[in-house]
Design a protein around this motif. Structure first.
Motif, PDB file in Angstrom:
ATOM      1  N   LYS A   2     137.221  47.040  71.773  1.00  0.00           N
ATOM      2  CA  LYS A   2     138.172  47.296  72.851  1.00  0.00           C
ATOM      3  C   LYS A   2     137.445  47.310  74.194  1.00  0.00           C
ATOM      4  CE  LYS A   2     141.891  50.472  73.969  1.00  0.00           C
ATOM      5  NZ  LYS A   2     142.593  51.681  73.544  1.00  0.00           N
ATOM      6  N   ASN A  23     141.545  43.561  73.192  1.00  0.00           N
ATOM      7  CA  ASN A  23     140.897  43.794  71.898  1.00  0.00           C
ATOM      8  C   ASN A  23     140.257  42.473  71.487  1.00  0.00           C
ATOM      9  OD1 ASN A  23     141.557  46.563  71.249  1.00  0.00           O
ATOM     10  ND2 ASN A  23     143.670  45.858  71.190  1.00  0.00           N
ATOM     11  N   LEU A  24     138.932  42.460  71.448  1.00  0.00           N
ATOM     12  CA  LEU A  24     138.191  41.247  71.122  1.00  0.00           C
ATOM     13  C   LEU A  24     137.774  41.261  69.660  1.00  0.00           C
ATOM     14  CD1 LEU A  24     135.923  41.215  74.303  1.00  0.00           C
ATOM     15  CD2 LEU A  24     138.065  39.966  73.948  1.00  0.00           C
ATOM     16  N   ASP A  25     137.970  40.140  68.990  1.00  0.00           N
ATOM     17  CA  ASP A  25     137.626  40.025  67.573  1.00  0.00           C
ATOM     18  C   ASP A  25     136.140  39.790  67.337  1.00  0.00           C
ATOM     19  OD1 ASP A  25     140.318  40.267  66.948  1.00  0.00           O
ATOM     20  OD2 ASP A  25     140.647  38.105  67.007  1.00  0.00           O
ATOM     21  N   LYS A  26     135.482  39.195  68.332  1.00  0.00           N
ATOM     22  CA  LYS A  26     134.072  38.835  68.163  1.00  0.00           C
ATOM     23  C   LYS A  26     133.358  39.009  69.497  1.00  0.00           C
ATOM     24  CE  LYS A  26     135.121  34.026  69.089  1.00  0.00           C
ATOM     25  NZ  LYS A  26     134.267  33.134  69.782  1.00  0.00           N
ATOM     26  N   GLU A  81     131.611  46.815  74.339  1.00  0.00           N
ATOM     27  CA  GLU A  81     132.799  47.678  74.313  1.00  0.00           C
ATOM     28  C   GLU A  81     132.680  48.683  75.452  1.00  0.00           C
ATOM     29  OE1 GLU A  81     135.515  49.552  70.934  1.00  0.00           O
ATOM     30  OE2 GLU A  81     133.418  50.122  70.791  1.00  0.00           O
TER      31      GLU A  81
END
Length: 93
Positions: A2, A23-26, A81
């Motif tokens: 996040k 919200n980043l997955d990678k 993050e």
């Protein structure tokens, strides 16, 4: 992961928002983050506002958790993050 992105000064006025949460997955780098902002706001001028060629535009400051990316790895700095603060070039005197 996040990430809260805070916009300041004329960039805040231009975009019409003070902040945005993603919200980043990678893991991504700052250059990719700017591309995400271009897509989110559907405005290619966001990139032109902050970047000149392959460098951050003179006077622009991007902080990741309080650390200036110019002192890390510029546009190739890995996004962590936390809080990203973006200050556009400013003028005055």
């Amino acid at each position: 992961m996040k990430v809260e992105i805070k916009f300041f000064a004329t960039l805040r006025l231009y975009l019409g928002v003070a902040s945005l949460t993603l919200n980043l997955d990678k893991p991504i780098i700052v250059d990719e983050l700017i591309n995400i902002l271009v897509e989110k706001f559907n405005d290619k001028n966001v990139r032109e506002y902050l970047v000149e060629g392959k460098k951050i535009k003179t006077g622009t400051m991007i902080l990741i958790n309080g650390k200036n990316i110019l002192h890390i790895n510029g546009l190739n700095t890995v996004v962590e993050e936390g809080v990203i603060s973006i200050f556009p070039p400013a003028g005055g005197g």
